[in-house]
Design an enzyme around this catalytic site. Structure first.
Site, PDB file in Angstrom:
ATOM      1  CG  MET A  27      -2.345   6.443   2.672  1.00 15.73           C
ATOM      2  SD  MET A  27      -3.168   4.847   2.776  1.00 15.73           S
ATOM      3  CE  MET A  27      -1.905   3.774   2.130  1.00 15.73           C
ATOM      4  CG  LEU A  30       5.296  11.892   4.132  1.00 12.25           C
ATOM      5  CD1 LEU A  30       5.241  13.418   4.305  1.00 12.25           C
ATOM      6  CD2 LEU A  30       4.209  11.433   3.170  1.00 12.25           C
ATOM      7  CG  HIS A  34       5.120  10.748  -0.148  1.00 13.61           C
ATOM      8  ND1 HIS A  34       5.705   9.625   0.388  1.00 13.61           N
ATOM      9  CD2 HIS A  34       3.865  10.381  -0.497  1.00 13.61           C
ATOM     10  CE1 HIS A  34       4.834   8.626   0.382  1.00 13.61           C
ATOM     11  NE2 HIS A  34       3.714   9.048  -0.166  1.00 13.61           N
ATOM     12  N   GLY A 147       0.528  10.896  -7.474  1.00 14.66           N
ATOM     13  CA  GLY A 147       1.653  10.314  -8.194  1.00 14.66           C
ATOM     14  C   GLY A 147       1.187   9.367  -9.295  1.00 14.66           C
ATOM     15  CB  SER A 185       6.633   2.141  -3.070  1.00 17.91           C
ATOM     16  OG  SER A 185       5.653   1.526  -2.253  1.00 17.91           O
ATOM     17  NE  ARG A 187       1.337  -1.655   0.697  1.00 20.55           N
ATOM     18  CZ  ARG A 187       0.313  -0.852   0.418  1.00 20.55           C
ATOM     19  NH1 ARG A 187       0.376  -0.033  -0.618  1.00 20.55           N
ATOM     20  NH2 ARG A 187      -0.774  -0.867   1.163  1.00 20.55           N
TER      21      ARG A 187
HETATM   22  O1  PAF Z   1      -1.943   7.051  -2.698  1.00 17.13           O
HETATM   23  C1  PAF Z   1      -2.162   7.072  -1.469  1.00 17.13           C
HETATM   24  O2  PAF Z   1      -1.267   7.245  -0.632  1.00 17.13           O
HETATM   25  C2  PAF Z   1      -3.590   6.859  -0.962  1.00 17.13           C
HETATM   26  O3  PAF Z   1      -4.276   5.921  -1.729  1.00 17.13           O
HETATM   27  C3  PAF Z   1      -4.394   8.167  -0.850  1.00 17.13           C
HETATM   28  C4  PAF Z   1      -4.618   8.824  -2.194  1.00 17.13           C
HETATM   29  C5  PAF Z   1      -3.671   9.135   0.084  1.00 17.13           C
HETATM   30  C6  PAF Z   1      -5.774   7.878  -0.243  1.00 17.13           C
HETATM   31  O4  PAF Z   1      -5.678   7.302   1.021  1.00 17.13           O
END
Ligand code: PAF
Length: 278
Positions: A27, A30, A34, A147, A185, A187
């Site tokens: 999403m 990053l 990621h 992940g 994360s 967040r």
């Molecule tokens: O883990 C995430 O970032 C999201 O849930 C995903 C797998 C990209 C789906 O939107």
């Protein structure tokens, strides 16, 4: 590295791309976690294969009172991370391209989704499964990487792939942590400096509690330790079967000790492995 802004151009790229095509769904916002997934994808693809990163803040996996509009977005930085980690294509569709106003078909997993985040975030995994299924159908990857921090999500995607016969290998990648143990994360960006200082206590609590000799002591100990962290409110703390995500009360199968904690504006999740014992 190429950028595709529409499903049609991403599909065209993947249809011609040399295989294996390895997908890292994200999403955006990053971070190094990621980057590790993309580097893993690069390794799995080899020099000849193709690495695709999707960047899409999926509106339908957020509840009405959740942080969709505030979710961090950092497109320029994301492109930089994708470029330096070995991506060949970044797929960044708009919400309008992914969802028509009159959409009426969704993908729903109905067993593993009853627990943990599925219980506290109704509709969340329906949104995740729907978008991941769409990404799989648009891009047709051979392999997709997720992940382990989102353990329940990973287990549900594996189940979806098995039950719907997607010809895709799902690879789980170990949680990447900051030096002090906090799971990386997007967040974490919501934390104030004070909250950031105490947040590693969550992982420390999990690792300490997991050593207890009885499942109920794992939960009791974990709860006590997390409640001692200033500003935290536990959403859930559960010992679950690693595959079915069902809460367990004995140590007979591989398990995960999973937690969701509110800390300031953030809701943080984490989990660790707990081995089966006799
Ligand atoms: O883990 C995430 O970032 C999201 O849930 C995903 C797998 C990209 C789906 O939107």
């Amino acid at each position: 590295m190429r950028i595709a802004n529409s499903p049609v151009s991403a599909r065209e790229f993947c249809a011609k791309a040399s295989r294996p095509v390895v997908l890292v769904p994200t999403m955006g916002a990053l971070h190094e976690g990621h980057a590790a997934l993309i580097r893993r994808a690069r390794k799995l693809a080899g020099a000849k294969g193709s690495v695709v990163v999707s960047v899409f803040v999926n509106p339908i996996q957020f509840g009405p009172t959740e942080d969709f509009s505030k979710y961090p977005r950092s497109w320029k930085h994301d492109l930089d991370v994708c470029g330096r980690s070995g991506a060949d294509l970044v797929f960044r569709p708009s919400a309008e391209q992914m969802y028509r106003d009159d959409r009426s078909v969704f993908v729903e997993e109905s067993s593993l989704s009853r627990y943990l985040c599925g219980a506290s975030r109704p509709g969340h995994f329906r949104g995740v499964c729907t978008v991941v299924a769409k990404l799989f159908l648009i891009l047709g990857p051979d392999i997709a990487i997720f992940g382990e921090k989102d353990w329940q999500q990973l287990a549900i995607i594996r189940k979806m792939v098995r039950d719907l016969d997607f010809p895709i290998r799902i690879v789980g990648h170990p949680t990447v942590r900051e030096r002090d143990g906090l799971a990386m994360s997007s967040r974490n960006d919501y934390l104030t400096p004070e909250e950031r200082t105490v947040a590693p206590g969550i992982y420390a609590a999990l690792t300490l509690a997991a050593g207890a000799t009885r499942p109920k002591d794992v939960l009791k100990g974990g709860r006590r330790l997390i409640e001692q962290i200033p500003g935290t409110r536990i959403d859930y703390l559960e010992l679950v079967d690693a595959e079915t995500v069902e809460p367990v009360r004995s140590f007979s199968r591989p398990m995960r000790l999973a937690v969701a904690v509110f800390l300031g504006k953030a809701r943080l999740i984490d989990n660790i492995a707990v081995a089966a014992r006799t």
